[in-house]
Design an enzyme around this catalytic site. Structure first.
Site, PDB file in Angstrom:
ATOM      1  N   ASP A   8       0.859  -1.181   0.000  1.00 28.01           N
ATOM      2  CA  ASP A   8       0.000   0.000   0.000  1.00 28.01           C
ATOM      3  C   ASP A   8       0.895   1.231   0.000  1.00 28.01           C
ATOM      4  O   ASP A   8       1.876   1.299   0.754  1.00 28.01           O
ATOM      5  CB  ASP A   8      -0.904   0.027   1.230  1.00 28.01           C
ATOM      6  N   ASP A 129     -14.624  -3.384  -0.839  1.00 26.88           N
ATOM      7  CA  ASP A 129     -14.253  -3.164   0.555  1.00 26.88           C
ATOM      8  C   ASP A 129     -15.540  -3.142   1.368  1.00 26.88           C
ATOM      9  O   ASP A 129     -16.430  -2.327   1.110  1.00 26.88           O
ATOM     10  CB  ASP A 129     -13.509  -1.835   0.693  1.00 26.88           C
TER      11      ASP A 129
END
Length: 241
Positions: A8, A129
């Protein structure tokens, strides 16, 4: 089962968030490229990269970093974050990224999702998500009215290369992944499903192997030395999966 070490990126740095909270960011000393090369040296064949800046603001803030990783490694790279135009998708795929992940834009703009799937066949995954079965967008900040099943019921799933499901409640918590959710989704859908969020022990990997999951994303557990790729690949070899 395919293993995707996760990278990330925020401001060009390799980071991990806890439960998707940008205020709970931990930065690591490895650069994204160094992390990618380290994963590759340990036997990884795949990589999961998310531009968290782009996920939050909608523009590809760390595109150059991701494209450099694609250029300097031999990994199958799936990249997400800020994929909100066909031009952005094309730029990534042309740079060596193997598959793009559509999230927010795919949820709010069905026509865009359909166009992307037809324009780049076999190279688009859907990243959802979720928290308590509801889909969140814009860097996990905004709850939508869609449940997972409600959203998927409106899509021709045969056009997707994979479905990546991240349980926000589990992500970065180092307390295990949501095996129940993954199992339920695998029972209802035939497309390749990649488990994300909280995969942190060999028991998690073993459970996903027993379920015959297509893939798993491992992030914080690797950076916190709770798990090594060597251990993961040894387990997979032992199970013959």
């Amino acid at each position: 089962m395919k293993i995707f070490p996760a990278i990330d990126i925020i401001n060009g740095n390799c980071v991990r968030l806890t439960q998707g909270d940008y205020d709970r960011e931990k930065q690591y000393t490895l650069t994204p490229l160094q992390a990618a090369l380290e994963h590759q040296s340990q036997g990884a064949a795949c990589l999961h990269i998310v531009d968290l800046d782009a996920a939050r603001c909608g523009t590809a803030q760390n595109a150059a970093t991701i494209m450099e990783i694609a250029e300097k490694t031999d990994l199958f790279i799936q990249a997400g974050g800020g994929m909100r135009s066909l031009q952005t998708i094309d730029a990534y795929l042309s740079s060596g990224v193997s598959r793009v992940i559509l999230g927010t834009k795919a949820v709010v703009d069905r026509a865009f999702l359909l166009e992307a799937l037809h324009t780049f066949p076999g190279r688009v995954a859907l990243g959802l998500d979720v928290f308590e079965h509801y889909i969140y967008i814009n860097g996990w900040k905004q709850k939508t009215s869609y449940t997972i099943d409600g959203f998927l019921s409106e899509i021709d799933l045969s056009l997707l290369s994979a479905l990546i499901v991240t349980d926000i409640a589990k992500d970065g918590m180092m307390q295990g992944t949501n095996l129940t959710l993954i199992k339920e989704l695998m029972q209802r859908y035939t497309l390749p499903i990649i488990a994300s969020g909280g995969v942190c022990t060999l028991s998690d990997i073993e459970a996903l192997l027993e379920m015959d999951a297509y893939g798993a994303i491992i992030g914080k557990a690797l950076y916190e030395n709770r798990l090594t790729l060597k251990e993961v690949f040894a387990l997979i070899k032992t199970k013959g999966r």
